[in-house]
Scaffold this active site. Structure first.
Site: not given
Length: 631
Positions: A403, A534, A536
């Site tokens: 990001c 993202h 994750e």
């Protein structure tokens, strides 16, 4: 539908989220479909506008919901796909009731906390508990709903929720409602004795509010003694087997195992009359978690990663990032050593303001085998992130930008490779001469809450060309399209893309319009990748995020080895597949080794080929990010 309510006492942050996730894991491993709800008694509508220092990171769901980080724990443990409605806040409840009052639903009546607010809470829970959370079988509704109530018993803001569940237990019936209370058992160093009074007081208050715990979970540094357990049983009106001890563990993967060992499954089966088969000597339902915890504890080879962020004083600010790094390290058979580097401390002015912090920060960065620059908002610390990207680019250090880290890499490249010294983001400098990062026109809104580009979106890898080497595509299993979750308001300015790519930074992934840059790589670099999304958020303990795996493999010099290539070759596995393939790392010990103890590459290849052939599911051209690597 069975409901399990988790409450906490004595202190906040006691671990209710991990306990809730662990209970769900045990039940799911025994064949039940589990969903989860997190109740946050603050007046905010959602977590989207919080500083990470308030409640930790903001977790993003598939539908774009910005929610409490505990929902990330639920998704990782349960491998579920939750909805924004699974996070209930006081703000959402009051907003719904007030809107209904304005529409005339309560015409002629006085709208009150009881019954209108409490009824709304109960209706919300009943509705959300029936929403499917399994992507593989969206027609199946959950059997169990686990509800975690934020805060501690006695907090004034949580009273409407406590009252709602006092009523709810009678509405759904005794065999459909189960109360778990998580409490602290402190052990003062001055005496070394475990104290039960805080737990007694907390349970007494909970019972005074109309809820009696069916299970008391005692959090402590060390396992509680039988004497302490009996004392809590006597004074808290529960049987001894309804008091369990959860002490500080080597990893959170141990918590479900601890709970299972202490017989919580039997307690649930007796109290809720659930169709659970229970433990069997022939079937170890928790075997995957047991293997996971054992492997985590046995890791010895270290890999040092520097996390260069703005919110490094509070670990929960990067909860999902840290979890994804741990998942990837486990997959690569490496023990993660994480160095937190405050990006502000890397900036030149710190030489004079605080030279010790400056040199410590650069020492950590220079000593790392790989660098991760995560997301963030605002001007503070951005120059430090840009310097970290420059260090990695010029020194051939493995780098992963997420990001704002992605945007920082673009800014640094534009400044130092293209010579655009004033290149910047309009978020930081609205008057920049070269706005290489700009505000997205379709997300320009003066209101901050819920107005970013949020949720699960597609990223399309560019056509394979010799001039476009794509490590990320390989890490994702050579698929054409992936889906990842997003949370951003700024993007790469399309008018600079051609110049940037001509200088060697290739945008290997774009959105479905082809205008929005999603992923980049550098030519001729050990590993320099950055993504706007993202990854994750979709990382799982048994299915780590491919970009994070790439960083760990590169940092531990495994990315271009036979092992690294073979790990990537196993990537394409449909998330909806019903075929279970054992973990790669579980099979590697079966391969013969050389005399020096190293794995024999040819034998490893043979094992992996056999493993790959075990799947009869054809590879798809579209992959969910978390469906890759291991299942």
């Amino acid at each position: 539908m069975k409901y399990i309510l988790i409450t906490g006492g004595v202190i906040s942050g006691i671990g209710k989220g991990v306990i809730a996730s662990s209970i769900g894991t045990i039940l799911k491993c025994n064949g039940l479909e589990v969903t989860a709800i997190k109740i946050d008694p603050y007046i905010n509508i959602d977590a989207g506008t919080f500083s990470p220092y308030e409640h930790g990171e903001v977790f993003v769901l598939d539908d774009g919901g910005e929610v409490d980080l505990d929902l990330g724990n639920y998704e990782r443990f349960l491998d579920a796909t939750l909805h924004s409605e699974n996070n209930i806040t006081t703000g959402k409840i009051y907003q719904k009731v007030i809107n209904e009052e304005r529409e005339g639903k309560y015409l002629g009546k006085t709208v009150q906390v009881v019954p209108h607010i409490t009824d709304c809470i109960q209706e919300w829970v009943e509705h959300v508990s029936k929403l499917p959370v399994c992507k593989a079988n969206e027609s199946r509704t959950p059997d169990i709903c686990i509800i975690e109530m934020g805060g501690t018993i006695g907090d004034i803001e949580g009273m409407p929720f406590v009252e709602a569940f006092r009523q709810f237990q009678f509405k759904v019936g005794r065999t459909n409602f189960f109360s778990v209370h998580v409490s602290l058992v402190p052990q003062p160093k001055s005496t070394g004795e475990q104290k039960t009074k805080p737990t007694q007081a907390s349970v007494r208050e909970l019972r005074g509010l109309g809820l009696s715990p069916d299970l008391i979970v005692c959090r402590s540094e060390d396992p509680i003694s039988e004497e302490v357990k009996m004392k809590i049983s006597n004074f808290c009106h529960v049987a001894p087997h309804q008091v369990i001890s959860i002490h500080d563990c080597t990893s959170i993967y141990r918590v479900p195992l601890l709970m299972e060992q202490q017989g919580v499954l039997e307690v649930f089966r007796e109290r809720l009359l659930m169709p659970i088969l229970g433990p069997s000597p022939l079937v170890d339902s928790m075997s995957k978690w047991r293997d996971l915890a054992d492997r985590f504890d046995k890791l010895t080879d270290e890999t040092v990663i520097a996390l260069v962020g703005k919110y490094t004083k509070f670990e929960d600010s990067y909860a999902s990032v840290i979890k994804a790094l741990k998942h990837a390290s486990l997959a690569a058979n490496r023990k993660l050593i994480l160095k937190y580097v405050c990006s502000e401390d890397l900036e030149p002015q710190m030489v004079n303001e605080n030279p010790v912090k400056y040199h410590d920060a650069w020492g950590s960065l220079v000593g790392a085998q790989g660098v991760l620059v995560p997301g963030g908002f605002g001007y503070r610390g951005v120059d430090g992130k840009i310097l970290a990207a420059q260090w990695c680019r010029e020194r051939n250090v493995p780098f992963l930008g997420i990001c704002l880290g992605f945007q920082s890499a673009v800014i640094e490249f534009a400044r130092n490779k293209l010579g655009l010294k004033d290149a910047h983001s309009t978020e930081i400098n609205p008057d920049a001469e070269h706005p290489v990062i700009m505000n997205m026109p379709d997300h320009s809104n003066p209101k901050l809450g819920g107005t970013m580009r949020l949720g699960r979106k597609a990223t399309i890898f560019m056509p394979k060309e010799p001039s476009r080497p794509c490590r990320l595509r390989k890490l994702y299993g050579n698929v054409d399209v992936i889906e990842e979750r997003h949370r951003h308001r700024y993007e790469v300015n399309p008018s600079y893309v051609e110049r940037i790519e001509a200088a060697g930074m290739i945008f290997v992934g774009k959105d479905d319009t082809g205008q929005r840059m999603e992923a980049l790589e550098l030519k001729d670099h050990a590993f320099f990748c950055a993504v706007q999304y993202h990854p994750e958020y979709l990382s799982r303990p048994l299915r780590p995020s491919p970009p994070y795996v790439g960083l760990i493999l590169a940092a531990s010099t495994q990315l271009d080895t036979d092992l690294g290539r073979n790990l990537r070759s196993l990537a394409v596995r449909s998330r909806n597949s019903s075929i279970n393939i054992p973990l790669v790392k579980d099979l590697l010990p079966l391969a013969p080794t050389k005399e020096n103890g190293e794995l024999n590459p040819s034998e490893v290849k043979s094992v992996l080929e056999k493993l790959a052939s075990a799947s009869t599911t054809p590879a798809k051209s579209t992959a969910s990010a978390s469906s890759t690597f291991f299942d």
